[in-house]
Write a protein that holds these residues in place. Structure first.
Motif, PDB file in Angstrom:
ATOM      1  N   ARG A 151       0.867  -1.283   0.159  1.00  0.00           N
ATOM      2  CA  ARG A 151       0.074  -0.007  -0.078  1.00  0.00           C
ATOM      3  C   ARG A 151       0.841   1.208   0.092  1.00  0.00           C
ATOM      4  O   ARG A 151       1.885   1.237   0.711  1.00  0.00           O
ATOM      5  N   PRO A 152       0.858   2.258  -0.782  1.00  0.00           N
ATOM      6  CA  PRO A 152       1.393   3.300  -0.848  1.00  0.00           C
ATOM      7  C   PRO A 152       1.354   4.354   0.285  1.00  0.00           C
ATOM      8  O   PRO A 152       0.578   4.459   1.021  1.00  0.00           O
ATOM      9  N   ALA A 153       2.614   4.590   0.761  1.00  0.00           N
ATOM     10  CA  ALA A 153       2.668   5.354   1.779  1.00  0.00           C
ATOM     11  C   ALA A 153       2.190   4.927   3.239  1.00  0.00           C
ATOM     12  O   ALA A 153       1.974   5.331   4.433  1.00  0.00           O
ATOM     13  N   ALA A 154       2.128   3.547   3.149  1.00  0.00           N
ATOM     14  CA  ALA A 154       1.681   2.794   4.283  1.00  0.00           C
ATOM     15  C   ALA A 154       2.647   2.695   5.685  1.00  0.00           C
ATOM     16  O   ALA A 154       2.328   3.181   6.833  1.00  0.00           O
ATOM     17  N   MET A 155       3.961   2.882   5.327  1.00  0.00           N
ATOM     18  CA  MET A 155       4.883   3.067   6.484  1.00  0.00           C
ATOM     19  C   MET A 155       5.233   4.348   6.670  1.00  0.00           C
ATOM     20  O   MET A 155       5.163   4.345   7.955  1.00  0.00           O
ATOM     21  N   GLU A 156       4.861   5.112   5.773  1.00  0.00           N
ATOM     22  CA  GLU A 156       5.221   6.710   6.293  1.00  0.00           C
ATOM     23  C   GLU A 156       3.997   7.003   7.156  1.00  0.00           C
ATOM     24  O   GLU A 156       4.189   7.784   8.335  1.00  0.00           O
ATOM     25  N   GLN A 157       2.780   6.377   7.033  1.00  0.00           N
ATOM     26  CA  GLN A 157       1.769   6.772   7.823  1.00  0.00           C
ATOM     27  C   GLN A 157       1.957   6.232   9.303  1.00  0.00           C
ATOM     28  O   GLN A 157       1.557   6.796  10.257  1.00  0.00           O
ATOM     29  N   LEU A 158       2.404   5.011   9.294  1.00  0.00           N
ATOM     30  CA  LEU A 158       2.620   4.531  10.669  1.00  0.00           C
ATOM     31  C   LEU A 158       3.686   5.189  11.295  1.00  0.00           C
ATOM     32  O   LEU A 158       3.671   5.517  12.648  1.00  0.00           O
ATOM     33  N   ALA A 159       4.769   5.646  10.415  1.00  0.00           N
ATOM     34  CA  ALA A 159       5.874   6.586  11.282  1.00  0.00           C
ATOM     35  C   ALA A 159       5.312   7.789  11.839  1.00  0.00           C
ATOM     36  O   ALA A 159       5.480   8.277  12.921  1.00  0.00           O
ATOM     37  N   VAL A 160       4.425   8.531  10.974  1.00  0.00           N
ATOM     38  CA  VAL A 160       3.752   9.867  11.299  1.00  0.00           C
ATOM     39  C   VAL A 160       2.731   9.496  12.722  1.00  0.00           C
ATOM     40  O   VAL A 160       2.811  10.243  13.620  1.00  0.00           O
ATOM     41  N   LEU A 161       2.008   8.348  12.744  1.00  0.00           N
ATOM     42  CA  LEU A 161       1.211   8.033  13.934  1.00  0.00           C
ATOM     43  C   LEU A 161       2.254   7.936  15.249  1.00  0.00           C
ATOM     44  O   LEU A 161       1.797   8.261  16.251  1.00  0.00           O
ATOM     45  N   ALA A 162       3.333   7.437  14.901  1.00  0.00           N
ATOM     46  CA  ALA A 162       4.345   7.029  16.002  1.00  0.00           C
ATOM     47  C   ALA A 162       4.824   8.284  16.764  1.00  0.00           C
ATOM     48  O   ALA A 162       4.787   8.713  17.969  1.00  0.00           O
ATOM     49  N   GLN A 163       4.791   9.187  15.681  1.00  0.00           N
ATOM     50  CA  GLN A 163       5.239  10.749  16.337  1.00  0.00           C
ATOM     51  C   GLN A 163       3.947  11.424  17.016  1.00  0.00           C
ATOM     52  O   GLN A 163       4.408  11.910  18.149  1.00  0.00           O
ATOM     53  N   GLN A 164       2.883  11.112  16.505  1.00  0.00           N
ATOM     54  CA  GLN A 164       1.612  11.845  17.100  1.00  0.00           C
ATOM     55  C   GLN A 164       1.471  11.016  18.495  1.00  0.00           C
ATOM     56  O   GLN A 164       0.872  11.982  19.316  1.00  0.00           O
ATOM     57  N   ALA A 165       1.909   9.822  18.734  1.00  0.00           N
ATOM     58  CA  ALA A 165       1.466   9.143  19.811  1.00  0.00           C
ATOM     59  C   ALA A 165       2.343   9.479  21.137  1.00  0.00           C
ATOM     60  O   ALA A 165       1.832   9.186  22.348  1.00  0.00           O
ATOM     61  N   GLY A 166       3.515  10.079  20.877  1.00  0.00           N
ATOM     62  CA  GLY A 166       4.021  10.685  22.065  1.00  0.00           C
ATOM     63  C   GLY A 166       5.354  10.185  22.000  1.00  0.00           C
ATOM     64  O   GLY A 166       6.037   9.457  21.493  1.00  0.00           O
ATOM     65  N   PRO A 167       6.155  10.576  22.953  1.00  0.00           N
ATOM     66  CA  PRO A 167       7.668  10.385  23.027  1.00  0.00           C
ATOM     67  C   PRO A 167       8.135   8.739  23.606  1.00  0.00           C
ATOM     68  O   PRO A 167       9.236   8.380  23.138  1.00  0.00           O
ATOM     69  N   ASN A 168       7.046   8.115  23.979  1.00  0.00           N
ATOM     70  CA  ASN A 168       7.327   6.663  24.519  1.00  0.00           C
ATOM     71  C   ASN A 168       7.148   5.877  23.244  1.00  0.00           C
ATOM     72  O   ASN A 168       7.236   4.296  23.412  1.00  0.00           O
ATOM     73  N   VAL A 169       6.713   6.357  21.878  1.00  0.00           N
ATOM     74  CA  VAL A 169       6.160   5.560  20.856  1.00  0.00           C
ATOM     75  C   VAL A 169       7.182   5.885  19.552  1.00  0.00           C
ATOM     76  O   VAL A 169       7.320   7.146  19.357  1.00  0.00           O
ATOM     77  N   SER A 170       7.910   4.998  19.117  1.00  0.00           N
ATOM     78  CA  SER A 170       8.928   4.905  17.923  1.00  0.00           C
ATOM     79  C   SER A 170       8.623   4.159  16.927  1.00  0.00           C
ATOM     80  O   SER A 170       7.703   2.984  17.052  1.00  0.00           O
ATOM     81  N   SER A 171       9.156   4.522  15.673  1.00  0.00           N
ATOM     82  CA  SER A 171       8.811   3.550  14.504  1.00  0.00           C
ATOM     83  C   SER A 171      10.207   2.964  13.900  1.00  0.00           C
ATOM     84  O   SER A 171      11.117   3.661  14.210  1.00  0.00           O
ATOM     85  N   LEU A 172       9.964   1.901  13.451  1.00  0.00           N
ATOM     86  CA  LEU A 172      11.453   1.156  12.791  1.00  0.00           C
ATOM     87  C   LEU A 172      11.559   1.998  11.813  1.00  0.00           C
ATOM     88  O   LEU A 172      10.708   2.321  10.828  1.00  0.00           O
ATOM     89  N   PRO A 173      12.867   2.140  11.298  1.00  0.00           N
ATOM     90  CA  PRO A 173      13.392   3.029  10.268  1.00  0.00           C
ATOM     91  C   PRO A 173      12.950   2.224   8.873  1.00  0.00           C
ATOM     92  O   PRO A 173      13.188   0.866   9.114  1.00  0.00           O
ATOM     93  N   ILE A 174      12.715   2.849   8.025  1.00  0.00           N
ATOM     94  CA  ILE A 174      12.303   2.313   6.561  1.00  0.00           C
ATOM     95  C   ILE A 174      13.541   2.007   5.819  1.00  0.00           C
ATOM     96  O   ILE A 174      14.293   2.920   5.608  1.00  0.00           O
TER      97      ILE A 174
END
Length: 496
Positions: free
Chosen positions: A142-165
């Motif tokens: 799905r286009p931009a699916a990984m980027e979407q999850l990364a943005v959600l991780a940022q919005q969720a707060g400092p204790n939530v991170s996303s795996l580098p793409i």
């Protein structure tokens, strides 16, 4: 949610409770109506049959027919049967994420809200459980699916991170890298957001099974769209045949007035529903609790969830300041404005009324009075049209000042008068709470509405920042302002 079903069942039970005695024929006719109501709510036919037979076995008998309040007995039997159908074990609703790094695998069809739900649960664990969470997207299609999850991780707060793409990496390799990163990084929970399709196919299932074998998840959650009704139930059944599912998450529950999927899921799949998704924001997630849901469906309200929402939205610093003022018997218009904002954050009048006992009748009263959430905004606008001095000392508001405030807020002078009258009533109530007898009376009324001392503590004490002046008189649990369900005098409401 469940509005249609709740309305139908409410009408059926009104007919039962209005009678002094019930015959077996009366009960049988009511069960026929309940059966139709459940089928119209899109509950699976086998589930409806089992439910009706369970209720019939308990309701048709001497104990109910000859009881002092037979109608209430039938409602209690239906409530108990609903709780059993939805799943009565509260422990099942808890995520097993105690041993780090706990892996939670998210599965589901494309468009079910899987990625957004991943962010919602991650935020919940980070905020409430104080967990460090890592999110990894395995959706390479799905286009931009990984980027979407990364943005959600940022919005969720400092204790939530996303795996580098890493572009071009396969899902199985991403899963291995994510598990290793979670171990090295000291994360408590790892979420694997798998790819979806518009329909179930063999490639997707094989890929999901391979990822489950690699990650050995402690939880495998299926995310399903509640609006698809029985299609969601069938999707859950087919996924469960191929994956070791441990629970379900139903999204878009706020748009589902029928609720057939939620009522059928547990009975058809045997899997517990863990969460209900409401809205698109990251805080739009409710824990599934069979007793609370059954209470909402039968119009008994959900006071505990209301208290929890108040506790979530409460600002500790503001609550302490307000508590200090209330101890002195002070409650000015700035305090009222803050309470109005909190009500809006908690879902507005409709959202709050949906959790109060007698929700159906309260909503009908709101509709008849032409009340909606715009009323809260108009009330706040009236207060914001005042000067700081006027907000602190409402006694200075003479006729000319009230006329100026009404013009500034775009309302009638009568609306300003109503708000000031409501504030006066609330301020008087706050002063009474200073006395021992007044506080005892308020606590008694709150507990009669189903609030325990622990619930009151969550709310910061009656009126202590988390208490909700403006939502039902003392008879409704010490939440003054809406007149205990009759909804009179809300300023800013326009008559039809």
């Amino acid at each position: 949610m469940f509005d249609t079903l709740s309305e139908r069942l409410g009408s059926i039970f009104d007919g039962l409770t209005g009678r002094g005695a019930l015959s077996e024929k009366d009960v049988s006719e009511a069960l026929r109506e309940i059966r139709v109501a459940l089928l119209e709510a899109d509950v699976a036919l086998p589930v409806v049959k089992d439910f009706i037979e369970t209720v019939r076995a308990r309701a048709v008998g001497e104990e109910v027919i000859r009881s002092v309040r037979p109608g209430q007995q039938v409602i209690k039997i239906v409530y108990d049967a609903l709780v059993e159908m939805l799943g009565a074990d509260e422990e099942e609703s808890h995520l097993r994420v105690d041993v780090p790094p706990a892996v939670v695998m998210m599965a589901g069809l494309q468009g079910s809200g899987k990625t957004t739900t991943t962010g919602k649960i991650a935020k919940r664990l980070a905020d409430r459980g104080k967990k460090r969470v890592l999110l990894a997207s395995l959706d390479v299609r799905r286009p931009a699916a990984m980027e979407q999850l990364a943005v959600l991780a940022q919005q969720a707060g400092p204790n939530v991170s996303s795996l580098p793409i890493i572009p071009g990496q396969l899902p199985a390799d991403i899963a291995r890298r994510a598990v290793q990163a979670a171990k090295i990084g000291g994360y408590d929970v790892l979420f694997l957001d798998t790819a979806g399709r518009t329909s179930i196919d063999e490639q997707m299932m094989s890929e999901a099974a391979e990822i489950a074998a690699i990650a050995n998840p402690s939880e495998v959650l299926l995310v399903a769209d509640a609006l698809t009704g029985q299609d969601a139930v069938e999707t859950a059944r087919r996924f469960h045949e191929r994956l070791p599912l441990t629970g379900l998450v139903l999204t878009r529950m706020d748009g589902d007035g029928r609720g057939g999927a939620a009522l059928s899921m547990r009975a058809v799949t045997g899997l517990p529903i863990k969460f209900l998704g409401v809205g698109e924001k990251l805080d739009g997630l409710d824990t599934f609790d069979a007793k609370r849901i059954a209470g909402r469906i039968l119009g008994q309200g959900d006071i505990v969830s209301l208290v929890e929402k108040a506790a979530e939205q409460m600002d500790a610093e503001k609550a302490e300041r307000m508590a200090a003022k209330l101890k002195k018997g002070e409650f000015d218009l700035d305090d009222l404005a803050e309470q109005l904002r909190q009500m809006q954050r908690m879902g507005g009048l409709g959202g709050i009324m949906g959790m109060m006992p007698g929700a159906r009748k309260a909503k009908e009263a709101m509709a008849n009075a032409n009340l909606d959430d715009r009323v809260l905004k108009r009330q706040e606008a009236i207060i914001l049209s005042m000067t700081k001095t006027e907000r602190r000392k409402p006694a200075v508001l003479n006729a000319s000042r009230r006329k100026r405030i009404a013009a500034g807020a775009g309302v009638d002078v009568s609306d300003v008068n109503k708000l000031l009258k409501m504030h006066l009533q609330m301020a008087t109530m706050m002063k009474k709470m200073r006395t021992k007898g007044g506080m005892k009376s308020m606590l008694g009324a709150a507990q009669a509405a189903g609030l325990s001392p622990a619930d009151l503590a969550k709310m910061g004490g009656m009126g202590g920042g988390g208490g909700l002046p403006g939502l039902g008189g003392p008879s409704a649990g010490g939440l003054p302002g809406l007149g205990g369900g009759s909804l009179p005098g809300l300023p800013g409401s326009k008559k039809k």
